[in-house]
Design a protein around this motif. Sequence first.
Motif, PDB file in Angstrom:
ATOM      1  N   VAL A  68      -2.405  21.792  35.128  1.00 15.96           N
ATOM      2  CA  VAL A  68      -1.906  20.974  34.015  1.00 15.96           C
ATOM      3  C   VAL A  68      -0.673  20.176  34.429  1.00 15.96           C
ATOM      4  N   MET A  69       0.193  20.808  35.215  1.00 14.77           N
ATOM      5  CA  MET A  69       1.417  20.103  35.607  1.00 14.77           C
ATOM      6  C   MET A  69       1.113  18.952  36.555  1.00 14.77           C
ATOM      7  N   ILE A  70       0.144  19.118  37.434  1.00 15.06           N
ATOM      8  CA  ILE A  70      -0.219  18.011  38.317  1.00 15.06           C
ATOM      9  C   ILE A  70      -0.800  16.870  37.491  1.00 15.06           C
ATOM     10  N   ALA A  71      -1.499  17.217  36.413  1.00 17.93           N
ATOM     11  CA  ALA A  71      -2.044  16.172  35.538  1.00 17.93           C
ATOM     12  C   ALA A  71      -0.948  15.518  34.700  1.00 17.93           C
ATOM     13  N   GLY A  72       0.284  15.979  34.855  1.00 17.49           N
ATOM     14  CA  GLY A  72       1.386  15.360  34.123  1.00 17.49           C
ATOM     15  C   GLY A  72       1.635  15.985  32.761  1.00 17.49           C
ATOM     16  N   GLY A  73       1.065  17.162  32.499  1.00 20.42           N
ATOM     17  CA  GLY A  73       1.248  17.796  31.200  1.00 20.42           C
ATOM     18  C   GLY A  73       2.041  19.085  31.313  1.00 20.42           C
ATOM     19  N   ILE A  74       1.990  19.863  30.250  1.00 19.20           N
ATOM     20  CA  ILE A  74       2.673  21.150  30.254  1.00 19.20           C
ATOM     21  C   ILE A  74       1.950  22.053  29.256  1.00 19.20           C
ATOM     22  N   ASP A  75       1.965  23.339  29.482  1.00 19.30           N
ATOM     23  CA  ASP A  75       1.381  24.287  28.543  1.00 19.30           C
ATOM     24  C   ASP A  75       2.300  25.491  28.469  1.00 19.30           C
ATOM     25  N   ILE A  76       3.024  25.620  27.352  1.00 25.33           N
ATOM     26  CA  ILE A  76       3.954  26.741  27.257  1.00 25.33           C
ATOM     27  C   ILE A  76       3.366  27.889  26.447  1.00 25.33           C
ATOM     28  N   SER A  77       2.070  27.806  26.160  1.00 31.78           N
ATOM     29  CA  SER A  77       1.468  28.887  25.385  1.00 31.78           C
ATOM     30  C   SER A  77       0.880  29.973  26.278  1.00 31.78           C
ATOM     31  N   VAL A  78       0.855  29.740  27.578  1.00 36.61           N
ATOM     32  CA  VAL A  78       0.088  30.631  28.464  1.00 36.61           C
ATOM     33  C   VAL A  78       0.559  32.079  28.413  1.00 36.61           C
ATOM     34  N   GLY A  79       1.865  32.295  28.330  1.00 36.20           N
ATOM     35  CA  GLY A  79       2.370  33.664  28.296  1.00 36.20           C
ATOM     36  C   GLY A  79       1.886  34.397  27.049  1.00 36.20           C
ATOM     37  N   ALA A  80       1.991  33.728  25.902  1.00 34.55           N
ATOM     38  CA  ALA A  80       1.582  34.341  24.642  1.00 34.55           C
ATOM     39  C   ALA A  80       0.074  34.604  24.633  1.00 34.55           C
ATOM     40  N   VAL A  81      -0.698  33.656  25.179  1.00 36.39           N
ATOM     41  CA  VAL A  81      -2.148  33.837  25.239  1.00 36.39           C
ATOM     42  C   VAL A  81      -2.473  35.053  26.101  1.00 36.39           C
ATOM     43  N   CYS A  82      -1.771  35.175  27.212  1.00 35.69           N
ATOM     44  CA  CYS A  82      -1.970  36.318  28.099  1.00 35.69           C
ATOM     45  C   CYS A  82      -1.699  37.620  27.341  1.00 35.69           C
ATOM     46  N   GLY A  83      -0.593  37.648  26.581  1.00 34.17           N
ATOM     47  CA  GLY A  83      -0.256  38.840  25.820  1.00 34.17           C
ATOM     48  C   GLY A  83      -1.310  39.152  24.770  1.00 34.17           C
ATOM     49  N   PHE A 235      -8.359  16.678  29.121  1.00 37.98           N
ATOM     50  CA  PHE A 235      -8.938  17.747  28.315  1.00 37.98           C
ATOM     51  C   PHE A 235      -9.284  18.950  29.196  1.00 37.98           C
ATOM     52  N   PHE A 236     -10.003  18.700  30.265  1.00 34.35           N
ATOM     53  CA  PHE A 236     -10.438  19.824  31.097  1.00 34.35           C
ATOM     54  C   PHE A 236      -9.279  20.498  31.829  1.00 34.35           C
ATOM     55  N   SER A 237      -8.216  19.747  32.087  1.00 36.45           N
ATOM     56  CA  SER A 237      -7.082  20.413  32.731  1.00 36.45           C
ATOM     57  C   SER A 237      -6.526  21.497  31.806  1.00 36.45           C
ATOM     58  N   TYR A 238      -6.495  21.227  30.499  1.00 38.42           N
ATOM     59  CA  TYR A 238      -6.002  22.243  29.563  1.00 38.42           C
ATOM     60  C   TYR A 238      -7.007  23.376  29.394  1.00 38.42           C
ATOM     61  N   VAL A 239      -8.297  23.037  29.407  1.00 36.57           N
ATOM     62  CA  VAL A 239      -9.310  24.089  29.303  1.00 36.57           C
ATOM     63  C   VAL A 239      -9.165  25.056  30.476  1.00 36.57           C
ATOM     64  N   ILE A 240      -9.012  24.503  31.668  1.00 33.62           N
ATOM     65  CA  ILE A 240      -8.859  25.358  32.845  1.00 33.62           C
ATOM     66  C   ILE A 240      -7.615  26.222  32.712  1.00 33.62           C
ATOM     67  N   CYS A 241      -6.534  25.604  32.226  1.00 27.67           N
ATOM     68  CA  CYS A 241      -5.289  26.358  32.084  1.00 27.67           C
ATOM     69  C   CYS A 241      -5.456  27.504  31.091  1.00 27.67           C
ATOM     70  N   GLY A 242      -6.117  27.224  29.962  1.00 30.58           N
ATOM     71  CA  GLY A 242      -6.338  28.269  28.968  1.00 30.58           C
ATOM     72  C   GLY A 242      -7.206  29.384  29.517  1.00 30.58           C
ATOM     73  N   LEU A 243      -8.297  28.976  30.152  1.00 28.47           N
ATOM     74  CA  LEU A 243      -9.220  29.949  30.747  1.00 28.47           C
ATOM     75  C   LEU A 243      -8.479  30.844  31.732  1.00 28.47           C
ATOM     76  N   THR A 244      -7.639  30.229  32.536  1.00 23.88           N
ATOM     77  CA  THR A 244      -6.896  31.003  33.531  1.00 23.88           C
ATOM     78  C   THR A 244      -5.937  31.973  32.855  1.00 23.88           C
ATOM     79  N   ALA A 245      -5.332  31.526  31.747  1.00 27.28           N
ATOM     80  CA  ALA A 245      -4.430  32.425  31.014  1.00 27.28           C
ATOM     81  C   ALA A 245      -5.221  33.624  30.496  1.00 27.28           C
ATOM     82  N   GLY A 246      -6.468  33.380  30.059  1.00 27.42           N
ATOM     83  CA  GLY A 246      -7.320  34.476  29.606  1.00 27.42           C
ATOM     84  C   GLY A 246      -7.575  35.477  30.727  1.00 27.42           C
TER      85      GLY A 246
END
Lengths: 362, 500
Positions: A68-83, A235-246
């Motif tokens: 996501v960061m290489i795509a120029g975005g950010i996702d700060i929900s990953v920790g909470a999703v992991c929990g 879109f898919f960069s965030y999907v991958i990020c979410g999936l990885t957090a899972g």
Amino acid sequence: MRSLNTTRSKTRLSNSNLLFIIAGVIFVLMYGFALISYPGSFMQFQTFFDLFNLNAALFIITLGLCVVMIAGGIDISVGAVCGLVTMACALLLESPMGSILGALLLALAIGTAFGVMHGFLIAYLEIQPFIITLGGMFLAQGLLTTLHKDPINVTMPAFVALRNYTIEIPWLGTVNRLGYFIPSEIKPGVIVVVVLVILYAVLMKWSRFGRNVYAIGGNSQSARMLGINVKRTRFFSYVICGLTAGISGFVFLMTTGAGNIGNGALFEMKAIASNVIGGILLNGGVGNLLGAPIGTLTLLTINELIRAAGVQSNLQAIVSGLLLYIFIVLQSIVMALRGNERFRLTLPPWLKPQDKEVENQG
Amino acid sequence: MRSETVLNMEGISKSFPGVRALHNVDFTLRKGEIHALMGENGAGKSTLIKVLTGVYEKDAGQSILDGKPVHFRSPQEALSMGIGTVFQEIALCPNLTVAENMFIGRSRSRFVQWKEMNAKAEEMLSSLGIPASPTQELSSCSIAVQQMVSIARAIDMDCKILILDEPTSSLDEDEVQKLFALMRELKARGVGIIFITHFIDQVYEISDTITVLRNGELIGEYQTSKLPQIELISKMMGKALSDVSAIEKQEKSKSARSVPVFEATGLSSAAGVRPFDFTIEKGEVNGFAGLLGSGRSESVRAIFAADKVTGGEVKVNGKRVKLKTPLHAMKKGIGYLPEDRKRDGIIGELSVRDNIILALQVMKGFFRPLSRKQAEEFAVEYIQKLGIKTPSIDTPIESLSGGNQQKVVLARWLLTNPMYLILDEPTRGIDVGTKVEIQKLVLKLAEDGMSLTFISSEIDEMLRVCTRLIVMKDREIVGELSGMSLTEQDTMQMIAQGGK
Ligand SMILES: Nc1ncnc2c1ncn2[C@@H]1O[C@H](COP(=O)(O)OP(=O)(O)OP(=O)(O)O)[C@@H](O)[C@H]1O
Ligand SMILES: [Mg+2]
């Protein structure tokens, strides 16, 4: 023709690789320093492997966030999703119909659901990623506490077996004081880390999707003119990020064996820090995926060093914070020195005022 | 005698909020034809191209390609149907390699074949004589090389139509000739080429047909050979061009010469110009001549401290000063219009007004903001003075046409009323009518006592406004021309030979 010839046509190191090499060198220096200062613990291979054993989930989260960061975005929900995933999976495993496969699928489903939601809102409705994923973070935290307030230990035998499973490396180990050879051990989570690192590195370097991610991170306006489907890629960069957090949530559970509301807390910040240290520029387009694990290792080594020094643990946070300052400034200086660009902090677009995607330029 | 039509655009209309960019425009392109699309800044040329290639959705009209109505939703779709486009603003990704920039977004395969791609790119680069390596990161290439790379990308050997929107604006004469040779080759193969430029000479050199747009409306289609230049220009402007020969340089007599306002000795910068001496007097207009990459821009950047100054002494108004940053230079009354407006010049998301008052605001300091009313007055004044075409002063500068963006940057510096103003390629991408206006303005400013340094790739333009030319070659000053020897021939000769 002359004007063209005066430009350097020699291939020089790309910015991504330069920053990656710097990150690598810093890690080696840091670890070398640790070896010299505390040979007692750092000389043991097990100490190195334990960095992975105990922090597999963090490594994994960092990888997804890196995309996501290489795509120029950010996702700060990953920790909470992991929990959230650890708690949901623990509940499922403790219920009568619990199964490991079921829990794994649940983990993937939760991660993907968050990823799809964020990806849709950010890519197609063009809302600021910081705000959207902040919402996602609150949502996941809320769900987590709603599910269960108290820690749940997973007692399901099959899972306990998986959790306790260790892989010995017979040819790598330490001889203890009594002369016994103790082989190094790694946990299954580490295998997941290694597989994902390879997979994502290949994805980013050799797949069309990966290159499109770099392109939109570099200049999304140009990427669109070059015929790249910017929205779908984002879109898919965030999907991958979410999936990885899972996935990381499941691995977290495999490491600690318990669902707990504190699980994964602040992982998003550690992951951002790791990526920055690993040479992934916050404003996108620059960074080598292998920088993500290197950055995580550096961050963890620093923390281990501080622990070995025996000072208070809140110093860890202070040092990590200071380090982050140093790295961002260092990166800016490196980038400014190479380009003929003026010196400026490499701020990401989502931190700049009113960054709207204007339809086009003249 | 005319060959068959390959593209027919009929009744195209397109409006943006507050602007009617195109109104009921027809356009026809035939096989093997080089068709120049002409018009003033903001006439709608780029918009027409973008409507055709699917960057914008049109409001009305249709495009017919090879007899079939087509509707593209992206430049990619257009490319897959054989329409290659080089857009006015270089649209490449700086963080990718040269080869990737040539091929990304085009391949159907899910994986990147790096070896194969680099080999193909190498072949194209060398056949076009572009001195870049396929594996080089694009950000390390000069603007000229980047422009050539974007041309290389658009030239698919089996394309039907090639569109070039101001491709020559940062190329020098040799590169332009190379591009023309390529265009002729494609033409011989039956490719239809749409060519947009503000260089009238280039239009007459290469094009077969000219279509003129004015204010978003079609004025007409003409055969190049049958349309005299004067007529073309008056069709573009809607009135006759004010006589260029009427521009009269103020040749100051020696005695009238006043004090030098800026003197530098042994000035050098991190960008790699050889240490040089330079002086400019009050009310003087001088210029740096030389080929692209000869160090003209680097020299003036050193004067303005835009690159890190590594040595030399500077005197402003006879007093020794140290200029370390552009802000220092600005505070001492020096202004600088940069060559690369996209990188140094405009702030895309800010409004036209904010872009215009930017430099003045910086000089006043952020804690003493201009009042809104004042800012508005300034902006309106300069929009009128330079004829900037914009729906309102609150429009983001990004949505202005290329030439009008350039005018905004110019307005910004004029507003600060500097004592010494440096203009690096101020007329790039600006239409003929406004070019003359800008030249006149420069002379007027000089008459009022401002000193100016003027850089342009067009020598005749420099000769028209400058009283002294400093000639550069290989990042070194090789000579100076003034008075009687200030002729096109002498200048060309000195540029070519590097001194006498
Ligand atoms: N994205 C946009 N949003 C709003 N207005 C726009 C946009 N793009 C173009 N315009 C307006 O449409 C008009 C035509 O612009 P266009 O870019 O087609 O001009 P042009 O003929 O290419 O001029 P130039 O020679 O300066 O490049 C201009 O008035 C411009 O301000
Ligand atoms: Mg244009």
